[in-house]
Design a protein around this motif. Structure first.
Motif, mmCIF file in Angstrom:
data_model
loop_
_atom_site.group_PDB
_atom_site.id
_atom_site.type_symbol
_atom_site.label_atom_id
_atom_site.label_comp_id
_atom_site.label_asym_id
_atom_site.label_seq_id
_atom_site.Cartn_x
_atom_site.Cartn_y
_atom_site.Cartn_z
ATOM 1 N N ASP A 194 -2.303 28.788 0.457
ATOM 2 C CA ASP A 194 -1.483 27.659 0.015
ATOM 3 C C ASP A 194 -1.506 27.507 -1.511
ATOM 4 O O ASP A 194 -0.478 27.219 -2.120
ATOM 5 N N MET A 224 5.863 12.160 -1.060
ATOM 6 C CA MET A 224 5.175 13.334 -0.554
ATOM 7 C C MET A 224 6.195 14.447 -0.368
ATOM 8 O O MET A 224 7.180 14.286 0.334
ATOM 9 N N SER A 225 5.939 15.574 -1.017
ATOM 10 C CA SER A 225 6.845 16.706 -0.860
ATOM 11 C C SER A 225 6.324 17.618 0.241
ATOM 12 O O SER A 225 5.155 17.958 0.280
ATOM 13 N N MET A 226 7.218 17.993 1.156
ATOM 14 C CA MET A 226 6.829 18.899 2.221
ATOM 15 C C MET A 226 7.391 20.270 1.900
ATOM 16 O O MET A 226 8.586 20.513 2.008
ATOM 17 N N ASN A 227 6.517 21.125 1.443
ATOM 18 C CA ASN A 227 6.884 22.496 1.148
ATOM 19 C C ASN A 227 5.918 23.401 1.906
ATOM 20 O O ASN A 227 5.025 22.909 2.610
ATOM 21 N N ASN A 254 2.114 22.844 1.200
ATOM 22 C CA ASN A 254 1.624 21.602 1.802
ATOM 23 C C ASN A 254 1.583 21.690 3.322
ATOM 24 O O ASN A 254 0.685 21.142 3.961
ATOM 25 N N LEU A 255 2.542 22.392 3.910
ATOM 26 C CA LEU A 255 2.544 22.591 5.357
ATOM 27 C C LEU A 255 1.293 23.351 5.799
ATOM 28 O O LEU A 255 0.650 22.992 6.787
ATOM 29 N N TRP A 277 -1.592 20.966 5.724
ATOM 30 C CA TRP A 277 -1.569 20.085 6.899
ATOM 31 C C TRP A 277 -2.026 20.830 8.148
ATOM 32 O O TRP A 277 -2.743 20.270 8.983
#
Length: 190
Positions: free
Chosen positions: A54, A1-4, A7-8, A11
């Motif tokens: 996003d 899972m990439s947190m960029n 994606n933030l 979330w």
């Protein structure tokens, strides 16, 4: 899972759902009914904006990911379903309309997943009709959440009700469109 960043934002949209729902369970001494409507409308508006943002940021910053492509529509559907359930609970929306919209979302999501598995995802890509349905649905939800008349000039409940009925019709129409695209594949890939 990439947190960029994209994606933030997705979330954050998911984490906003309990806050959004919880607004309507606060005691009137904390937040008046008008205040609840306004805050819930602002939260839902923020979610709608981050839905657009996003995707834009993912493309612009070249931060697209398989996880983001999966999570974004899930976040959208969770937020819309939560809003529709709240509106039914508040008696601002008839349950059959909410069931039509939520049922379509589940059906089309499952259909897209299946079509992707057989390599035919483009057959059920988002259509222009689906975009019109989404716009009508989002505006309707915002108006139904706000609910309170604005002076004697504008009644959000009436306009929102008409828009949600339009969204329900477009929902059924777009579901039929997607099902028609998938039926030939279902017959070829039992």
């Amino acid at each position: 899972m990439s947190m960029n960043l994209p994606n933030l934002l997705t979330w954050l949209r998911i984490f906003a759902i309990p806050l959004f729902v919880g607004i309507f369970y606060l005691p009137p001494s904390w937040l008046s009914p008008l205040g609840q409507n306004l805050v819930a409308t602002i939260i839902f508006s923020g979610a709608a904006i981050t839905d657009w943002l996003d995707g834009y940021l993912a493309r612009t910053l070249n931060q697209t990911s398989a996880f983001g492509a999966f999570l974004d529509p899930v976040a959208d559907k969770l937020m819309v379903a939560a809003a529709l359930i709240v509106l039914v609970h508040l008696e601002r929306l008839d349950a059959p309309i909410a069931l039509i919209i939520i049922g379509r979302e589940i059906t089309v999501s499952a259909l897209r997943e299946w079509m992707a598995q057989i390599g035919k995802a483009k057959s059920v890509a988002v259509s222009f009709l689906g975009k019109i349905k989404t716009a009508s649905q989002m505006m309707a939800i915002l108006l139904l959440l706000y609910h309170d008349p604005i002076e004697d000039y504008f009644n959000p409940q009436i306009v929102g009700t008409w828009l949600i009925y339009l969204a329900a019709i477009l929902t059924l129409w777009s579901m039929i469109y997607y099902l028609k695209a998938a039926i030939p594949q279902a017959l070829q890939n039992p």
